[in-house]
Write an enzyme that holds these catalytic residues in place. Sequence first.
Site, PDB file in Angstrom:
ATOM      1  N   ASP A   1     -24.043  37.247  47.037  1.00  0.00           N
ATOM      2  CA  ASP A   1     -25.045  37.538  46.021  1.00  0.00           C
ATOM      3  C   ASP A   1     -24.512  37.260  44.620  1.00  0.00           C
ATOM      4  O   ASP A   1     -23.318  37.009  44.436  1.00  0.00           O
ATOM      5  CB  ASP A   1     -25.468  39.009  46.104  1.00  0.00           C
ATOM      6  CG  ASP A   1     -26.266  39.319  47.357  1.00  0.00           C
ATOM      7  OD1 ASP A   1     -26.994  38.427  47.830  1.00  0.00           O
ATOM      8  OD2 ASP A   1     -26.168  40.462  47.855  1.00  0.00           O
TER       9      ASP A   1
ATOM     10  N   TYR B   1     -14.257  41.709  53.930  1.00  0.00           N
ATOM     11  CA  TYR B   1     -14.555  41.833  52.504  1.00  0.00           C
ATOM     12  C   TYR B   1     -13.597  42.838  51.874  1.00  0.00           C
ATOM     13  O   TYR B   1     -13.196  43.821  52.502  1.00  0.00           O
ATOM     14  CB  TYR B   1     -15.985  42.348  52.280  1.00  0.00           C
ATOM     15  CG  TYR B   1     -17.061  41.305  52.412  1.00  0.00           C
ATOM     16  CD1 TYR B   1     -17.539  40.617  51.291  1.00  0.00           C
ATOM     17  CD2 TYR B   1     -17.632  41.018  53.650  1.00  0.00           C
ATOM     18  CE1 TYR B   1     -18.546  39.673  51.405  1.00  0.00           C
ATOM     19  CE2 TYR B   1     -18.637  40.069  53.778  1.00  0.00           C
ATOM     20  CZ  TYR B   1     -19.088  39.401  52.650  1.00  0.00           C
ATOM     21  OH  TYR B   1     -20.081  38.466  52.770  1.00  0.00           O
TER      22      TYR B   1
END
Length: 275
Positions: free
Chosen positions: A62, A124
Amino acid sequence: MNGESGDAITSRRIVLGVQYDGAPWQGWQTQLNGLTVQDKLEFALYKFTQQTITTACAGRTDAGVHALEQVVHFDTTLERDMQSWVRGVNTFLPSSIAVRWASEVAHDPAENFHARFSARSRTYHYMLYNNPVRSPLLEGKAGWVFRALDIAKMQEAAAHLLGQHDFSAFRSVQCQAKSPVKTMHAIKIERRGDLIMFTVHANAFLHHMVRNIVGSLIYVGNGTQAPSWLKEVLAGQERKFAAPTFMPDGLYLAKIDYDPKWQLPQTEIQNFLWS
């Protein structure tokens, strides 16, 4: 050319390891305004090859989200050595995006390599600055929480998320994944001074899943909720039960895991965020 297929006999499938600072860009996926990482990478590929090349990535980040090692593939009939791809494409990229390595994958009749669908798991990092006063030097690079956080309580809460679960409570309403069921392999939470690092490893992630988990762990860490609350949130399977989506600034796509047969020159998960 289409990064989704490699049907042409003369076509070669090239894989890139791409690192980027997501702060200046509106995410990975191409948009009409051209202000995305994919747009800049494909423009650089065009300038280098004088051919239109379409890429496919392992995970669409994003706006504001960074990548230590995004994995991208595309098909081309051009013959270049791998270092030429790295140096040539980087010549046309802005300073916030860089190709770190390139590799050609062999044609496999049973399964052509795909950056997204060949991935076995993803990792992540979320870097959080925990101090009463914000740091201008970490703006866009780390999330910020001014209230003191209890690492032990967050670790206790995170344990409830391990294993295979329906993660609908941590799923964005815009998520297009076919199933909310994912397998969480590990969640590691470490503190060094005022920096807290969340490392989250799963087979795959839903849209905003990591940021929603981090936001909920912060609720536990600051005493708003007890560690057992996260188990209730998970069981509720509705987005309204979890904490609000946390800021994108500290989120880094760190590593995509593949079958060793593809022989990608990937790096180990990098620790320079701590330095």
